[in-house]
Design a protein around this motif. Structure first.
Motif, PDB file in Angstrom:
ATOM      1  N   TYR A 100       0.834  -1.188   0.000  1.00 18.03           N
ATOM      2  CA  TYR A 100       0.000   0.000   0.000  1.00 18.03           C
ATOM      3  C   TYR A 100       0.875   1.246   0.000  1.00 18.03           C
ATOM      4  N   THR A 101       0.296   2.352  -0.488  1.00 19.79           N
ATOM      5  CA  THR A 101       0.957   3.646  -0.384  1.00 19.79           C
ATOM      6  C   THR A 101      -0.093   4.732  -0.221  1.00 19.79           C
ATOM      7  N   ILE A 102       0.198   5.739   0.610  1.00 19.57           N
ATOM      8  CA  ILE A 102      -0.716   6.850   0.826  1.00 19.57           C
ATOM      9  C   ILE A 102      -0.427   7.905  -0.226  1.00 19.57           C
ATOM     10  N   THR A 103      -1.415   8.212  -1.053  1.00 17.62           N
ATOM     11  CA  THR A 103      -1.194   9.110  -2.180  1.00 17.62           C
ATOM     12  C   THR A 103      -1.576  10.555  -1.875  1.00 17.62           C
ATOM     13  N   ASN A 104      -2.338  10.776  -0.809  1.00 18.76           N
ATOM     14  CA  ASN A 104      -2.669  12.157  -0.419  1.00 18.76           C
ATOM     15  C   ASN A 104      -2.899  12.206   1.082  1.00 18.76           C
ATOM     16  N   GLY A 105      -3.283  13.328   1.596  1.00 19.76           N
ATOM     17  CA  GLY A 105      -3.352  13.511   3.044  1.00 19.76           C
ATOM     18  C   GLY A 105      -4.712  13.269   3.659  1.00 19.76           C
ATOM     19  N   ASN A 106      -5.604  12.520   2.995  1.00 17.05           N
ATOM     20  CA  ASN A 106      -6.971  12.358   3.486  1.00 17.05           C
ATOM     21  C   ASN A 106      -7.187  11.113   4.343  1.00 17.05           C
ATOM     22  N   PHE A 107      -6.155  10.295   4.549  1.00 17.07           N
ATOM     23  CA  PHE A 107      -6.358   9.037   5.248  1.00 17.07           C
ATOM     24  C   PHE A 107      -6.840   9.263   6.687  1.00 17.07           C
ATOM     25  N   LYS A 108      -6.268  10.255   7.341  1.00 20.73           N
ATOM     26  CA  LYS A 108      -6.699  10.548   8.707  1.00 20.73           C
ATOM     27  C   LYS A 108      -8.173  10.933   8.729  1.00 20.73           C
ATOM     28  N   GLU A 109      -8.596  11.728   7.748  1.00 18.22           N
ATOM     29  CA  GLU A 109      -9.980  12.167   7.701  1.00 18.22           C
ATOM     30  C   GLU A 109     -10.924  10.997   7.404  1.00 18.22           C
ATOM     31  N   LEU A 110     -10.486  10.060   6.574  1.00 12.40           N
ATOM     32  CA  LEU A 110     -11.304   8.882   6.291  1.00 12.40           C
ATOM     33  C   LEU A 110     -11.535   8.057   7.549  1.00 12.40           C
ATOM     34  N   MET A 111     -10.513   7.883   8.364  1.00 16.77           N
ATOM     35  CA  MET A 111     -10.664   7.144   9.620  1.00 16.77           C
ATOM     36  C   MET A 111     -11.604   7.888  10.561  1.00 16.77           C
ATOM     37  N   ARG A 112     -11.408   9.215  10.688  1.00 16.11           N
ATOM     38  CA  ARG A 112     -12.230  10.011  11.595  1.00 16.11           C
ATOM     39  C   ARG A 112     -13.693  10.008  11.152  1.00 16.11           C
ATOM     40  N   ARG A 113     -13.914  10.047   9.825  1.00 16.37           N
ATOM     41  CA  ARG A 113     -15.276  10.117   9.305  1.00 16.37           C
ATOM     42  C   ARG A 113     -16.099   8.892   9.699  1.00 16.37           C
ATOM     43  N   SER A 114     -15.459   7.726   9.758  1.00 18.64           N
ATOM     44  CA  SER A 114     -16.187   6.500  10.114  1.00 18.64           C
ATOM     45  C   SER A 114     -16.772   6.580  11.516  1.00 18.64           C
ATOM     46  N   ILE A 115     -16.121   7.339  12.399  1.00 20.22           N
ATOM     47  CA  ILE A 115     -16.605   7.493  13.772  1.00 20.22           C
ATOM     48  C   ILE A 115     -17.530   8.697  13.904  1.00 20.22           C
ATOM     49  N   ILE A 116     -17.120   9.831  13.328  1.00 25.16           N
ATOM     50  CA  ILE A 116     -17.859  11.079  13.504  1.00 25.16           C
ATOM     51  C   ILE A 116     -19.246  11.014  12.875  1.00 25.16           C
ATOM     52  N   LYS A 117     -19.383  10.336  11.740  1.00 30.21           N
ATOM     53  CA  LYS A 117     -20.669  10.286  11.042  1.00 30.21           C
ATOM     54  C   LYS A 117     -21.581   9.169  11.541  1.00 30.21           C
ATOM     55  N   SER A 118     -21.110   8.350  12.472  1.00 32.92           N
ATOM     56  CA  SER A 118     -21.881   7.194  12.915  1.00 32.92           C
ATOM     57  C   SER A 118     -22.933   7.578  13.957  1.00 32.92           C
ATOM     58  N   GLN A 119     -24.177   7.218  13.686  1.00 33.53           N
ATOM     59  CA  GLN A 119     -25.257   7.495  14.618  1.00 33.53           C
ATOM     60  C   GLN A 119     -25.124   6.655  15.883  1.00 33.53           C
ATOM     61  N   ILE A 120     -24.675   5.404  15.730  1.00 34.08           N
ATOM     62  CA  ILE A 120     -24.562   4.531  16.900  1.00 34.08           C
ATOM     63  C   ILE A 120     -23.458   5.010  17.837  1.00 34.08           C
ATOM     64  N   ILE A 121     -22.372   5.552  17.280  1.00 33.97           N
ATOM     65  CA  ILE A 121     -21.300   6.109  18.125  1.00 33.97           C
ATOM     66  C   ILE A 121     -21.807   7.352  18.847  1.00 33.97           C
ATOM     67  N   HIS A 122     -22.623   8.139  18.164  1.00 27.60           N
ATOM     68  CA  HIS A 122     -23.229   9.308  18.798  1.00 27.60           C
ATOM     69  C   HIS A 122     -24.106   8.890  19.976  1.00 27.60           C
ATOM     70  N   GLU A 123     -24.824   7.764  19.817  1.00 25.02           N
ATOM     71  CA  GLU A 123     -25.698   7.295  20.887  1.00 25.02           C
ATOM     72  C   GLU A 123     -24.903   6.810  22.098  1.00 25.02           C
ATOM     73  N   ILE A 124     -23.872   5.989  21.862  1.00 29.41           N
ATOM     74  CA  ILE A 124     -23.139   5.440  23.005  1.00 29.41           C
ATOM     75  C   ILE A 124     -22.294   6.506  23.691  1.00 29.41           C
ATOM     76  N   SER A 125     -21.941   7.570  22.956  1.00 30.33           N
ATOM     77  CA  SER A 125     -21.157   8.644  23.566  1.00 30.33           C
ATOM     78  C   SER A 125     -21.978   9.452  24.568  1.00 30.33           C
ATOM     79  N   LYS A 126     -23.309   9.356  24.453  1.00 29.33           N
ATOM     80  CA  LYS A 126     -24.181  10.092  25.369  1.00 29.33           C
ATOM     81  C   LYS A 126     -24.498   9.301  26.630  1.00 29.33           C
ATOM     82  N   THR A 127     -24.134   8.015  26.664  1.00 29.11           N
ATOM     83  CA  THR A 127     -24.442   7.206  27.844  1.00 29.11           C
ATOM     84  C   THR A 127     -23.587   7.647  29.023  1.00 29.11           C
ATOM     85  N   ALA A 128     -24.130   7.542  30.206  1.00 30.00           N
ATOM     86  CA  ALA A 128     -23.416   7.974  31.409  1.00 30.00           C
ATOM     87  C   ALA A 128     -23.081   6.775  32.282  1.00 30.00           C
TER      88      ALA A 128
END
Length: 356
Positions: A100-128
């Protein structure tokens, strides 16, 4: 179904358990920090270079341990960038490995997007103060919850279980579409020997109970009946004795529902109607010069006794049955004056004389 599309959406039940003694509300911050570390390490060490998953794992082993690092290195790229928008993939034939080779600087954003856009992660983050969660996940195109759960599992932050519909299902594999087509077109009548046996057993059980309640008059008769039943004796023996009269099979065959073979010319034309295990028998019959059967899956009029007949020559009063046909059914055919064989118990010399 546009009239109801806006009111119904599919969903799956998801159960999540946090690991590493973390609360579910703390996981989002930890995984984003891990993404930062992984992306910065790759940009620093492997920018514009090809690297193998093993090399990737060695770069991050100090943080995750080599075992977990290998799981991450072998999974994360395909999870967050399956289309190769950021990370390009090739197979190096000289070393026989994926690179594999990283061709541009978006890999970090791709990883973050999988978490930030997830509704289920949003739900569990609100649990106390919770380390477990059970809820429902909607299946919508713009929600990355499924990928997010896999990513969290790869980084060993959670274990999870996803369940869809809980309706029982039967999976059916069709090995011979031609047979199914023949059944659908009405050329063949389909019979299932297992269903037939279950039906026979049910009817016999009912007959046993009916005799116990309706025919036995004294306690002594009932006790002897129960004792004989559990000792394995045929308690119905003599209760349903029918004296069979010899009858020509040609007159007994239900020609409308039996599968006639007039359109076939040779045994080879019939081979697709038999299982692979039966082919040896078919070849042996053909080798003896025996003519092809007049009927396949032969049905006997006003009787359930013909369900097991694989093939028959009614003009010769000869039939061949399924290998697991009961003795009672064989006796039924014999009492009619017919020559009945189980397919794996054929007396070839005898059947040759009967058919030639």
């Amino acid at each position: 179904m546009p009239s109801i599309r806006n009111y119904i959406s599919p969903r799956q039940k998801v159960s999540i358990e946090a690991r590493k003694e973390l609360l579910l509300s703390e996981i989002r911050e930890h995984i984003l920090d891990d993404f930062e570390y992984v992306a910065n390490t790759l940009y620093t060490k492997k920018r514009n270079q090809y690297f193998t998953p093993e090399e990737f794992a060695k770069l991050i082993k100090d943080r995750f341990g080599i075992a977990q690092a290998r799981i991450i290195a072998n999974s994360i790229i395909d999870l967050v960038d399956p289309d190769g928008k950021c990370v390009k993939h090739r197979v190096n034939d000289s070393i026989g490995k994926n690179q594999y080779t990283i061709t541009n600087g978006n890999f970090k954003e791709l990883m973050r997007r999988s978490i930030i856009k997830s509704q289920i992660i949003h739900e569990i983050s609100k649990t106390a103060n919770c380390s477990s969660y059970s809820g429902y996940m909607r299946l919508v195109p713009d929600d990355s919850s499924s990928i997010a759960l896999k990513v969290l599992s790869v980084f060993d932050y959670i274990t999870y279980e996803v369940a869809g519909g809980e309706e029982p299902e039967i999976f059916i594999r069709l090995n011979d579409p031609n047979k199914i087509k023949s059944i659908v077109m009405g050329n063949t009548r389909y019979l299932n020997s297992y269903v037939t046996k279950a039906k026979d057993k049910h009817e016999r059980d009912v007959a046993v109970l009916k005799k116990f309640f309706n025919d036995l008059k004294t306690d002594e008769e009932r006790w002897n009946y129960i004792e004989e039943y559990f000792l394995g004796y045929d308690v119905l023996n003599g209760a349903e004795i029918v004296v069979d009269k010899s009858v020509k099979m040609n007159r007994a065959v239900d020609k409308e529902h039996s599968y006639q073979t007039t359109m076939f010319n040779s045994w080879d034309d019939l081979k697709s109607y038999f299982s692979e295990e039966d082919q040896v028998i078919i070849d042996r019959l053909a080798g003896l010069g025996i003519s092809i059967p007049e009927y396949l899956e032969t049905i006997i009029k006003k009787s359930d006794e013909g369900d097991d007949i694989l093939m028959s020559w009614p003009s010769k009063d000869v039939l061949i049955c399924q290998p697991d046909t009961s003795d009672r059914r064989i006796d039924y055919f014999t009492n009619k004056g017919w020559h009945a064989y189980r397919i794996y118990e054929i007396d070839f010399d005898k059947i040759k004389g009967e058919l030639n």
